[in-house]
Scaffold this motif. Structure first.
Motif, PDB file in Angstrom:
ATOM      1  N   GLU A  30       0.792  -1.216   0.000  1.00  0.00           N
ATOM      2  CA  GLU A  30       0.000   0.000   0.000  1.00  0.00           C
ATOM      3  C   GLU A  30       0.827   1.268   0.000  1.00  0.00           C
ATOM      4  OE1 GLU A  30      -3.027   0.023   2.904  1.00  0.00           O
ATOM      5  OE2 GLU A  30      -3.604  -2.028   2.532  1.00  0.00           O
ATOM      6  N   GLY A  31       2.067   1.240   0.384  1.00  0.00           N
ATOM      7  CA  GLY A  31       2.890   2.438   0.453  1.00  0.00           C
ATOM      8  C   GLY A  31       3.799   2.577  -0.754  1.00  0.00           C
ATOM      9  N   ILE A  32       4.309   3.793  -0.940  1.00  0.00           N
ATOM     10  CA  ILE A  32       5.264   4.077  -1.997  1.00  0.00           C
ATOM     11  C   ILE A  32       6.621   4.250  -1.335  1.00  0.00           C
ATOM     12  CG2 ILE A  32       5.907   5.650  -3.849  1.00  0.00           C
ATOM     13  CD1 ILE A  32       2.948   6.459  -3.989  1.00  0.00           C
ATOM     14  N   GLN A  33       7.572   3.425  -1.687  1.00  0.00           N
ATOM     15  CA  GLN A  33       8.891   3.476  -1.067  1.00  0.00           C
ATOM     16  C   GLN A  33       9.758   4.534  -1.735  1.00  0.00           C
ATOM     17  OE1 GLN A  33       9.923   1.611   1.644  1.00  0.00           O
ATOM     18  NE2 GLN A  33      11.650   3.001   1.628  1.00  0.00           N
ATOM     19  N   ARG A  42      -3.188   9.129   0.301  1.00  0.00           N
ATOM     20  CA  ARG A  42      -4.581   9.165   0.736  1.00  0.00           C
ATOM     21  C   ARG A  42      -5.480   8.403  -0.230  1.00  0.00           C
ATOM     22  NH1 ARG A  42      -7.139  14.658   2.822  1.00  0.00           N
ATOM     23  NH2 ARG A  42      -5.411  14.284   4.186  1.00  0.00           N
ATOM     24  N   ARG A  43      -5.217   8.533  -1.529  1.00  0.00           N
ATOM     25  CA  ARG A  43      -6.018   7.844  -2.539  1.00  0.00           C
ATOM     26  C   ARG A  43      -5.167   6.796  -3.240  1.00  0.00           C
ATOM     27  NH1 ARG A  43      -6.180  12.902  -3.494  1.00  0.00           N
ATOM     28  NH2 ARG A  43      -7.784  14.123  -2.516  1.00  0.00           N
ATOM     29  N   PRO A  44      -5.762   5.696  -3.635  1.00  0.00           N
ATOM     30  CA  PRO A  44      -4.955   4.647  -4.281  1.00  0.00           C
ATOM     31  C   PRO A  44      -4.483   5.018  -5.684  1.00  0.00           C
ATOM     32  CG  PRO A  44      -7.262   4.000  -4.176  1.00  0.00           C
ATOM     33  CD  PRO A  44      -7.135   5.259  -3.387  1.00  0.00           C
ATOM     34  N   ASP A  45      -5.121   5.995  -6.334  1.00  0.00           N
ATOM     35  CA  ASP A  45      -4.702   6.376  -7.682  1.00  0.00           C
ATOM     36  C   ASP A  45      -3.722   7.551  -7.671  1.00  0.00           C
ATOM     37  OD1 ASP A  45      -6.538   8.176  -6.756  1.00  0.00           O
ATOM     38  OD2 ASP A  45      -7.542   8.454  -8.676  1.00  0.00           O
ATOM     39  N   PHE A  46      -3.017   7.755  -6.572  1.00  0.00           N
ATOM     40  CA  PHE A  46      -2.070   8.859  -6.423  1.00  0.00           C
ATOM     41  C   PHE A  46      -0.874   8.672  -7.359  1.00  0.00           C
ATOM     42  CE2 PHE A  46       1.833  10.458  -4.463  1.00  0.00           C
ATOM     43  CZ  PHE A  46       1.521  11.798  -4.350  1.00  0.00           C
TER      44      PHE A  46
END
Length: 178
Positions: A30-33, A42-46
């Protein structure tokens, strides 16, 4: 036997086991490393906006060094920011410098250096503005071109000399708004 019955009656809560433990949240995908941290949007399409990092920073000290710990003073001395607060230095945007600047971020002002006129050549004159823009001073050209432009300026009939400017300014001052 009597004492064991009294003991069980007197401490009924000592045998109750409470299931208190830390909740374990496992977010694998779920996170961006990023280098050094993980960002949870906050949104999955970020999507990250496109950004080109600058190569240089203009760093200026804005707080006095008095009362700062010795390690912060040493960092400022390494960057040669121990003089006047109006002095500035140009620093490369590399991780080592960014790590040291982060430690004294409360005492400095950092502006990214931009090149609105393009990158300068070897023989271009440049100056750095306070907002971080590196401007190029364009030269007129060779001496022959300069002398030609000077002679045209001196022989021009529509130019105003100092005496004419003084008279015009005085007449405008005396007449006011028209």
């Amino acid at each position: 036997m009597l004492s064991s019955k009294l003991l069980k009656a007197a401490t009924p809560f000592s045998f109750v086991q409470r299931n208190v433990h830390r909740r374990k949240f496992i977010w694998y995908n779920e996170g961006i490393q990023y280098p050094g941290f993980k960002y949870y949007p906050r949104r999955p399409d970020f999507q990250d906006p496109p950004y080109e990092p600058t190569k240089l920073f203009r760093v200026q000290r804005i707080r006095p060094m008095k009362g700062a710990p010795y390690w912060e003073k040493n960092i400022l001395k390494e960057f040669k920011l121990d003089g006047k607060t109006s002095d500035y230095v140009v620093v490369k945007n590399i991780p080592e410098n960014n790590h040291r600047l982060w430690k004294v971020k409360h005492m400095i002002k950092i502006d990214p250096i931009t090149f609105p006129d393009g990158f300068p050549n070897e023989n271009d004159s440049t100056y750095l503005q306070e907002n971080g823009e590196l401007r190029i001073v364009r030269h007129i050209g060779h001496i022959e071109e300069r002398s030609k432009l000077l002679s045209e300026y001196k022989t021009a009939t529509d130019k105003m000399d100092g005496d004419t400017l003084r008279r015009d300014s005085r007449s405008r001052w005396l007449t006011g708004w028209q």
